[in-house]
Scaffold this motif. Structure first.
Motif, PDB file in Angstrom:
ATOM      1  N   ASP B 576       0.847  -1.103   0.083  1.00  0.00           N
ATOM      2  CA  ASP B 576      -0.015   0.000   0.155  1.00  0.00           C
ATOM      3  C   ASP B 576       0.714   1.160   0.023  1.00  0.00           C
ATOM      4  O   ASP B 576       0.420   2.443   0.222  1.00  0.00           O
ATOM      5  N   ASN B 577       2.130   1.075  -0.205  1.00  0.00           N
ATOM      6  CA  ASN B 577       3.055   2.215  -0.199  1.00  0.00           C
ATOM      7  C   ASN B 577       3.465   2.182  -1.826  1.00  0.00           C
ATOM      8  O   ASN B 577       3.544   1.550  -2.738  1.00  0.00           O
ATOM      9  N   PHE B 595      17.315   6.340   3.930  1.00  0.00           N
ATOM     10  CA  PHE B 595      15.918   6.269   4.557  1.00  0.00           C
ATOM     11  C   PHE B 595      14.881   6.451   3.469  1.00  0.00           C
ATOM     12  O   PHE B 595      15.432   7.085   2.387  1.00  0.00           O
ATOM     13  N   SER B 596      13.623   6.096   3.902  1.00  0.00           N
ATOM     14  CA  SER B 596      12.422   6.194   2.807  1.00  0.00           C
ATOM     15  C   SER B 596      11.469   6.941   3.651  1.00  0.00           C
ATOM     16  O   SER B 596      11.046   6.583   4.650  1.00  0.00           O
ATOM     17  N   VAL B 597      11.079   8.171   3.261  1.00  0.00           N
ATOM     18  CA  VAL B 597      10.216   9.171   3.805  1.00  0.00           C
ATOM     19  C   VAL B 597       8.780   9.395   3.236  1.00  0.00           C
ATOM     20  O   VAL B 597       8.772   9.429   2.213  1.00  0.00           O
ATOM     21  N   VAL B 632       1.965   6.880   1.031  1.00  0.00           N
ATOM     22  CA  VAL B 632       1.171   5.686   1.805  1.00  0.00           C
ATOM     23  C   VAL B 632      -0.261   5.911   1.872  1.00  0.00           C
ATOM     24  O   VAL B 632      -0.951   7.028   2.027  1.00  0.00           O
ATOM     25  N   ASP B 633      -0.780   4.768   1.675  1.00  0.00           N
ATOM     26  CA  ASP B 633      -2.382   4.822   1.593  1.00  0.00           C
ATOM     27  C   ASP B 633      -2.810   4.388   3.259  1.00  0.00           C
ATOM     28  O   ASP B 633      -3.042   3.276   3.539  1.00  0.00           O
ATOM     29  N   PHE B 637      -5.616   0.966   7.014  1.00  0.00           N
ATOM     30  CA  PHE B 637      -5.221   0.691   8.508  1.00  0.00           C
ATOM     31  C   PHE B 637      -4.351  -0.440   8.487  1.00  0.00           C
ATOM     32  O   PHE B 637      -4.339  -1.016   9.736  1.00  0.00           O
ATOM     33  N   ASN B 638      -3.596  -0.546   7.750  1.00  0.00           N
ATOM     34  CA  ASN B 638      -2.414  -1.561   8.073  1.00  0.00           C
ATOM     35  C   ASN B 638      -1.278  -0.742   8.659  1.00  0.00           C
ATOM     36  O   ASN B 638      -1.170   0.605   8.788  1.00  0.00           O
ATOM     37  N   VAL B 639      -0.335  -1.444   9.025  1.00  0.00           N
ATOM     38  CA  VAL B 639       0.840  -0.880   9.735  1.00  0.00           C
ATOM     39  C   VAL B 639       1.688  -0.324   8.925  1.00  0.00           C
ATOM     40  O   VAL B 639       2.153  -0.542   7.908  1.00  0.00           O
TER      41      VAL B 639
END
Lengths: 227, 827
Positions: B576-577, B595-597, B632-633, B637-639
């Motif tokens: 979902d990213n 890092f991925s921001v 990010v979606d 409600f995912n982590v």
């Protein structure tokens, strides 16, 4: 008798009450006869023509056309009868503007299911002197030419009876005379019965019989003097 | 001149000349006003409901105590009010301590929504109508787990010991950042001083919650906005949960789109009808000119006549619209069993005005040529003025739409793209229609009588046919577009409304418990889920520059810069990213730190691609490069994590793991087993929040369906009106065909042929247009992925053809019932 009307009447509702347009018309027309219906404006000439041709229904009385009682037929039945037996010539030509001269003449042939309509229609147009104008649209033709196309269309199926409503009303005198000459020539050639509405006594004189209409009633009937 | 215009209006009305324009205007205004009124009401209803997520209608937030003057002012305005103070503090129980989020509240809290509590961990929830009394605390179940406490035990906050009275299971304004928030301790505001925790300069969040009539709240909000510089932050309902904000925004955009479509359809109908009106008034104008009327007089009379008509029928339309929306609202009310706010007069007034503007913009250009009618036409009927130049008509239409639509839809960029698309479609339609019409002329040679006559009509009325295809095509384009957008919108919501989205989170999972927990969940609850590592760290430097919360103006940025948040590591991008800039890291192991921001936090804290970030994690400094920016979606409600590092970068640092999963309500009991078997694991229940969001989204979906259905109906009626413009000719021609002996069937067949041809051409072109516009919208307005929708290419042209056919036949079939004589005479 090819046309027979008994006690024909037509009334319409109007703001001032019921208006009687035609009343008590009794009429019989023999096959091959030509009849002129004359009268002043509003005398009911065109209404009578419409009733005799089955374009409208009377409020009283009955019409028999070519052996069929029009009252007993529904609109489609009357349309089918017109397609086979009846031809029309209108004052305002009434050509379909989207169709060429040839296609306009083909129309009744196709509606009657006659084979090779294009050849037949071409031949009719040649008879009225428009062999060179087959693929012209009505808007590209003069008034006289348009009425010739209308006449070619009226005779296309070889009708038993032809109804003409003021056929020269929209034409100049000279063109009108040519059209009348054409109409009567074809009428003779095809041995058609002709019912013609006009207010022009000179045109009426071409017919075998003259009916005078006033205020919705036949007030006079005269056979043409045959020389 | 007014008198002449009135007389002309009456005369033309009696003669039936104005009916089409009048109906089109009334219908359009009815559509506009009912959509406007209804959406206004529903929007307010949804907002009312959404206020629950704020626990108030309006929240004023400050880092200093709320000024007494502000409280007084709220009291004078007649607003209900209550205060809260939130801060972080250690909570103590015996030897154990745990960081908690304390919230001190007054009686009356929450002003919207309710608190829910239970007596036992994962026990039966009950709505609560009060707040903790002095001396007691309501606490998050997590805190009980962490401190190994029972209900009834003592809990020390600063200098004050409170009795744990209940377990707090739900507070309406809990907010979005679930995992950065320590467990809640709810206390009475009267106890705050006694804790000794708040002194001048303490970092705390002071809030004033307000509730009242919509207008009063709005006025207060505006007033407070002016004082925003004093460190006051204002939260309305749109600032509540992000997923809800997005839902409201998108439904707003959709409803805006529906309004634009209504306006476009309205304009089309009016333009077509007035074109016909103009054509039928050439003779009148010629006669007027002949009798001595000058051009100004003719322009004046017709303009006035149209404006009078517009006023009259906009009024009628508005009344109709009002009745329509009342019906819709009562239907909705039955479904939702909630009171819907009364309609406000503004949508009605603006629809009224829009009706007048629409007639001015769409009808008057068509009538502009009437002044050019030559008086000679009384003698030569073929003398007609050139029809209104199409560029003038188009320009007027575009200007009118540009004026009307953003004002009615409230969204400029949406409007711009829709109109740009519609304009492009119009050009395409015009070109395509011309080709199609020419094709009809060629095709007719080889066909039977009905087809020949029907196709001949399409070709003969080339200009009229092109205009008709244009009108129908644009109408269908707009409706198809709405269909596409509606299904996109509903699909994206449905995925969120779908059962099975995670309703529980487990946090504080120790690294050595990961596989055991995974097996436990699979065997005991049939749950298969991913676990993610989590490391808490504080952002200390960006490109070597120390991060100071006070450098940020934005309150959220300050909060983010001042606290620790969770970092994670991953070898692959989550489903979902999506990468929006830069690239994911290479698979092979590296010593470098990347890092991925997440893009929103990147914007908030001004972290960009290739920036060098330093984090302080458990006393160590970790420095790395921003290798990519992610979207990010969050709605899943995912982590998910704001910042992710490459595998190996965070090795050796203290980590815990986190997971989320769906557990049916009936199996809730097994959570107690989780707590027993994995005592350190903390469970977070998000079912309540999901339930709230779901309820609101369901209502928004229903509204969207309703409004869509209504606009569809309006479009259909306008379509019929457009087809009626050639009605006179058809009536006359059908009568003539009948007198020549054509039966019903033959005439119907030829009419069908004509409508079929028009429908197919318009439908195909419309499917193309709608696809292009929806691509534009997906790409530039909604920022959604775009996929060609095949059903639109099949169903679009098919339904367009069927509707045009049905509407055309329905509109003209009664000419068959008129005796041919009558038809010929009235022609």
């Amino acid at each position: 008798m090819i046309v027979q009307a008994r006690q024909l009447g037509k009334q319409v509702a109007s703001p001032g009450g019921t208006l009687t347009i035609l009343a008590g018309i009794d009429l019989a027309i023999a096959a091959g006869e030509s009849v002129a219906i004359v009268g002043v404006s509003g005398s009911g000439k065109s209404t009578l023509l419409g009733l005799l041709a089955g374009l409208d229904l009377p409020t009283s009385g009955a019409v028999h056309l070519a052996g069929a009682a029009l009252n007993d037929l529904d609109e489609d039945g009357r349309a089918a009868m017109r397609a086979r037996r009846v031809g029309f010539v209108f004052q305002s030509f009434q050509l379909l503007p989207g169709l060429t001269a040839l296609e306009n003449v083909m129309l009744p042939l196709e509606l009657a299911g006659i084979a090779q309509p294009a050849e037949q229609a071409g031949a009719r147009l040649a008879e009225v002197g428009l062999a060179e104008r087959l693929h012209h649209y009505p808007r590209q033709l003069s008034g006289g030419e348009q009425q010739r196309v209308a006449i070619a269309r009226a005779f296309a199926c070889g009708p038993k009876i032809l109804f003409a409503d003021e056929p020269t009303g929209n034409l100049d005198q000279q063109t009108g005379a040519q059209i009348i000459e054409l109409l009567f020539r074809l009428n003779r050639d095809y041995a058609t019965t002709l019912v013609l509405v006009t207010h022009d006594p000179a045109i009426a004189e071409h017919c075998d019989r003259l009916l005078t209409l006033a205020a919705g009633r036949i007030t006079g009937e005269r056979m043409r003097d045959r020389a | 001149m007014l008198e002449a215009a009135l007389t002309a209006l009456k005369r033309d009305w009696r003669a039936g000349e104005l009916r089409l324009i009048a109906i089109a205007t009334a219908l359009a205004v009815a559509a506009l006003s009912s959509v406007g009124l209804f959406t206004d009401r529903v929007r307010r209803a949804i907002e009312t409901q959404a206020t629950e997520l704020l626990a108030a209608d309006l929240v004023l937030e400050s880092s200093h105590p709320i000024a007494a003057e502000l409280l007084d002012r709220a009291a004078r305005a007649g607003l209900d009010r209550t205060r809260t103070v939130s801060f972080r503090s250690m909570a103590l129980a015996g030897e154990k301590l745990e960081l908690s989020e304390v919230k001190a509240v007054e009686a009356g809290y929450p002003l919207r929504g309710t608190l829910r509590t239970s007596d036992l961990l994962f026990g039966q929830e009950q709505d609560s109508t009060s707040v903790p009394g002095p001396g007691s605390a309501w606490v998050d179940g997590r805190l009980l787990q962490a401190l190994d406490l029972e209900v009834g035990a003592g809990l020390k906050l600063g200098e004050l010991t409170l009795r744990v009275e209940r377990i707090l299971t739900y507070e309406p304004d809990r907010g979005g950042e679930l995992f950065n928030i320590a467990p809640r301790v709810l206390i009475n505001l009267a106890d705050l001083d006694a804790t000794g925790l708040i002194a001048p300069g303490s970092r705390a969040d002071f809030r004033l919650l307000l509730r009242g009539a919509t207008d009063t709240v709005a006025a207060f909000r505006e007033q407070a906005k002016a004082e925003k510089s004093r460190g006051l932050k204002i939260q309305g309902i749109r600032d509540a949960r992000p997923e809800l904000r997005r839902a409201l925004e998108r439904s707003g955009q959709f409803l805006g789109l529906a309004v634009i479509v209504a306006i476009a359809l309205c304009g089309l109908a009016i333009a077509m009808a007035s074109r016909r009106f103009a054509l039928r008034h050439y003779d009148t104008c010629a006669m007027l000119r002949c009798l001595g009327a000058d051009q100004r007089y003719i322009t004046g009379v017709f303009t006035l006549q149209m404006l009078l008509l517009a006023l009259l029928f906009s009024g009628a339309g508005a009344a109709l619209g009002f009745a329509g929306q009342a019906g819709l609202a009562s239907l909705l009310q039955e479904m939702t069993a909630r009171a819907i706010p009364a309609p406000s007069p503004w949508p009605l007034l603006s629809a009224l005005l829009a009706g007048v503007v629409a007639v001015t913009g769409f009808a008057l250009p068509q009538l502009s040529r009437l002044r050019e009618v030559s008086p000679l036409r009384v003698l030569r009927r073929d003398l007609a003025p050139a029809p209104a130049a199409s560029h003038i008509v188009f320009a007027a239409a575009i200007v009118t739409l540009t004026l009307l639509a953003p004002w009615q839809s409230g969204n400029q960029s949406l409007t711009a793209y829709v109109f740009g698309g519609l304009l492009g479609t119009a050009l395409l339609l015009a070109g395509g229609a011309l080709l199609g019409v020419r094709l009809c002329a060629r095709l007719r040679a080889g066909t039977g009588i009905a087809w020949r006559y029907g196709l001949a009509n399409v070709a003969r009325r080339a200009q009229g046919s092109v205009a008709q295809v244009l009108a129908i095509g644009l109408g269908v384009t707009a409706l198809l577009l709405l269909t596409l957008e509606r299904s996109d919108l509903l699909d994206s919501w449905r995925s969120r409304l779908a059962p099975g989205i995670p309703n529980y989170f487990l946090i504080n999972i120790q690294p050595d418990e990961v596989s055991a927990l995974q097996i436990f969940l699979r065997e005991r609850a049939a749950v298969t889920t991913n676990l993610y590592p989590m490391v808490r760290g504080r952002l200390t430097q960006i490109n070597g520059k120390p991060v100071n919360p006070d450098d940020y103006k934005d309150l959220r940025a300050r909060q983010l810069a001042s606290r620790e948040f969770n970092l994670s590591w991953a070898d692959q991008l989550q489903a979902d990213n999506a990468i929006t800039a830069g690239a994911w890291w290479p698979e092979e192991a590296t010593r470098a730190v990347y890092f991925s921001v997440e893009e929103e936090i990147g914007q908030t804290l001004d972290m960009n691609l290739t920036d060098r970030l330093a984090y302080s994690i458990a006393g160590r400094e970790i420095t790395g490069i921003v290798r990519n920016i992610r979207s990010v979606d969050w709605d899943t409600f995912n982590v998910n994590f704001f910042v992710i590092a490459n595998p190996g970068a965070l090795d050796g640092l203290p980590s815990t793991w986190i997971t989320s999963f769906y557990l049916p309500e009936a199996r809730r009991g097994m959570l107690v087993d989780v707590v027993r078997s994995f005592p350190s694991v903390t469970i977070i229940d998000v079912a309540a929040i999901i339930g709230q969001v779901r309820l609101i989204m369901e209502q928004v979906s229903r509204t969207v369906e309703f409004v869509f259905g209504f606009t569809l109906l309006a479009g259909l009626l306008v379509l019929i009106a457009a087809l009626q413009t050639t009605h006179d000719e058809r009536r006359q021609e059908a009568a003539l065909l009948r007198s020549l002996g054509a039966g019903r069937r033959a005439i119907l067949k030829s009419l069908a042929a004509e409508f079929l041809a028009l429908g197919i051409i318009a439908g195909l072109l419309a499917a193309f247009g709608a696809t292009v516009i929806s691509w534009l919208l997906a790409r530039f307005v909604f920022e959604l992925p775009f996929a060609i929708n095949l059903p639109v290419w099949l169903l679009g042209p098919l339904s367009c053809t069927l509707v045009v056919l049905a509407a055309g036949i329905a509109g003209t079939r009664h000419v068959l019932d008129v005796p041919p004589m009558v038809a010929l005479r009235t022609a």
